[in-house]
Enzyme design. Structure first.
Site, PDB file in Angstrom:
ATOM      1  N   ASP A   1      59.306   2.374  73.525  1.00 51.66           N
ATOM      2  CA  ASP A   1      59.835   3.686  73.016  1.00 51.66           C
ATOM      3  C   ASP A   1      60.008   4.881  74.208  1.00 51.66           C
ATOM      4  OD1 ASP A   1      57.407   5.050  72.992  1.00 51.66           O
ATOM      5  OD2 ASP A   1      57.137   4.723  70.748  1.00 51.66           O
TER       6      ASP A   1
ATOM      7  N   LYS B   1      62.375   6.978  70.267  1.00 53.35           N
ATOM      8  CA  LYS B   1      62.515   8.114  69.249  1.00 53.35           C
ATOM      9  C   LYS B   1      62.559   9.455  70.076  1.00 53.35           C
ATOM     10  CE  LYS B   1      59.623   6.292  65.820  1.00 53.35           C
ATOM     11  NZ  LYS B   1      58.382   6.191  64.993  1.00 53.35           N
TER      12      LYS B   1
ATOM     13  N   MET C   1      53.660  17.306  68.481  1.00 48.03           N
ATOM     14  CA  MET C   1      55.059  17.364  67.931  1.00 48.03           C
ATOM     15  C   MET C   1      55.268  19.009  67.370  1.00 48.03           C
ATOM     16  SD  MET C   1      54.662  14.012  65.912  1.00 48.03           S
ATOM     17  CE  MET C   1      53.121  14.189  65.018  1.00 48.03           C
TER      18      MET C   1
HETATM   19  C1  LIG Z   1      54.664  10.984  68.062  1.00 51.56           C
HETATM   20  S1  LIG Z   1      53.510  11.887  68.934  1.00 51.56           S
HETATM   21  C2  LIG Z   1      52.962  10.294  69.534  1.00 51.56           C
HETATM   22  C3  LIG Z   1      51.428  10.722  70.205  1.00 51.56           C
HETATM   23  C4  LIG Z   1      50.994   9.634  71.092  1.00 51.56           C
HETATM   24  N1  LIG Z   1      50.868   8.351  70.246  1.00 51.56           N
HETATM   25  C5  LIG Z   1      49.619  10.001  72.053  1.00 51.56           C
HETATM   26  O1  LIG Z   1      48.452   9.273  71.593  1.00 51.56           O
HETATM   27  O2  LIG Z   1      49.549  10.817  72.839  1.00 51.56           O
HETATM   28  C6  LIG Z   1      54.498  12.663  70.167  1.00 51.56           C
HETATM   29  C7  LIG Z   1      53.935  13.864  70.513  1.00 51.56           C
HETATM   30  O3  LIG Z   1      52.880  13.635  71.462  1.00 51.56           O
HETATM   31  C8  LIG Z   1      52.766  14.816  72.560  1.00 51.56           C
HETATM   32  N2  LIG Z   1      52.851  14.051  73.905  1.00 51.56           N
HETATM   33  C9  LIG Z   1      52.938  12.909  73.998  1.00 51.56           C
HETATM   34  N3  LIG Z   1      53.022  12.891  75.379  1.00 51.56           N
HETATM   35  C10 LIG Z   1      52.771  13.824  75.959  1.00 51.56           C
HETATM   36  C11 LIG Z   1      52.669  14.632  77.313  1.00 51.56           C
HETATM   37  N4  LIG Z   1      52.669  13.524  78.364  1.00 51.56           N
HETATM   38  N5  LIG Z   1      52.422  15.654  77.529  1.00 51.56           N
HETATM   39  C12 LIG Z   1      52.225  16.705  76.368  1.00 51.56           C
HETATM   40  N6  LIG Z   1      52.374  16.239  75.019  1.00 51.56           N
HETATM   41  C13 LIG Z   1      52.796  14.825  74.931  1.00 51.56           C
HETATM   42  C14 LIG Z   1      53.861  15.805  71.939  1.00 51.56           C
HETATM   43  O4  LIG Z   1      53.218  16.673  71.402  1.00 51.56           O
HETATM   44  C15 LIG Z   1      54.818  14.746  71.421  1.00 51.56           C
HETATM   45  O5  LIG Z   1      55.653  15.681  70.663  1.00 51.56           O
END
Ligand SMILES: C[S@@+](CC[C@H](N)C(=O)[O-])C[C@H]1O[C@@H](n2cnc3c(N)ncnc32)[C@H](O)[C@@H]1O
Length: 246
Positions: free
Chosen positions: A34, A56, A170
């Site tokens: 994804d 997504k 998110m």
């Molecule tokens: C659907 S969630 C998935 C989280 C993921 N499974 C994790 O453990 O990091 C997606 C959210 O994770 C956060 N996110 C993911 N990667 C990020 C990054 N490199 N920097 C900041 N926020 C991040 C954001 O808040 C984003 O909206």
């Protein structure tokens, strides 16, 4: 017999991939990935490996979750080694549990390979420890997707009165409502907040502010981004190490 590896890709910095994840990526016949997984990781795959994108965009699903479950299942019928690569950790707001339950129902064997979640690593790369002795004895990782105006909330807002760290994933589009709600709960308007965008990558941006001014300060910040609320944010002044680190 085929096997599906529900694999965490880590937050962005490719070197935060685990050794186990790298091993299965190299062995994979197909990788279903994804948007949040760093695409450079795919270069580690063997030649002939197939790639399926089921990305997504911040809540706007290119493919509904039910269809993603089915894509994983169909690939498991065709291939021996299927890697389902997900940003961060597959079980932290990654819907990895739903994918695992679907495979279980279909009789497909699966392994879970945890990944380094953005919830901890993006703050770490911003110089913000999520716990710190004498400052915060726990941290919560909370969905920011649910509007705080929702009549019946699943989020225990009343528990957020302490100084323990809250990391909202998110939540950027809900930041105005989240900061208003925390002030209504009794947090001071000058309570520390950080927004971290593209954490752990070369494009990382960190905006530090207060509940009162963070919305204005972070209005142009790109996604993915997370929000850290807590006194630990104040440690960044001394501990920031990553930005400008060559
Ligand atoms: C659907 S969630 C998935 C989280 C993921 N499974 C994790 O453990 O990091 C997606 C959210 O994770 C956060 N996110 C993911 N990667 C990020 C990054 N490199 N920097 C900041 N926020 C991040 C954001 O808040 C984003 O909206």
């Amino acid at each position: 017999m085929s096997r599906v590896y529900l694999t965490g890709a880590g937050p962005g910095d490719i070197e935060l991939l685990t050794i186990k994840a790298l091993r299965v990526i190299k062995e994979a016949d197909v990788i279903i990935y994804d948007r949040l997984a760093n695409p450079d990781i795919l270069e580690e795959a063997k030649s002939g490996c197939e790639f399926v994108y089921v990305g997504k965009e911040d809540g706007r699903h290119i493919m509904p979750q039910d269809d993603i479950n089915e894509v994983i299942y169909q690939n498991a019928l065709k291939h021996k080694c299927v890697v389902r690569l997900k940003g961060g950790d597959p079980f932290v707001f990654g819907r990895g549990g739903e994918e695992a339950l679907y495979l279980l129902e279909k009789g497909i064997k699966f392994d879970v390979i945890p990944g380094i979640t953005s919830a901890i690593s993006a703050p770490a790369y911003a110089g913000i420890p999520v716990t710190h002795r004498g400052v915060s004895v726990s941290f919560r990782v909370v969905t920011g997707h649910e509007s705080p105006n929702k009549k019946v909330s699943q989020i225990p807002w009343e528990n957020f009165k302490s100084d323990d760290t809250i990391v909202f994933l998110m939540g950027l589009h809900n930041l105005p409502r989240i900061s208003k709600k925390l002030i209504e709960l009794g947090k001071a308007p000058n309570y520390p907040v950080a927004v971290i965008s593209k954490g752990t990558t070369k494009d990382q941006v960190v905006v530090v502010g207060t509940l009162e001014n963070i919305v204005k300060k972070s209005k142009d910040v790109p996604t993915p981004a997370l929000i850290v609320v807590g006194r630990v944010v104040e440690l960044r002044d001394q501990l920031k190490w990553f930005e400008g680190n060559d």
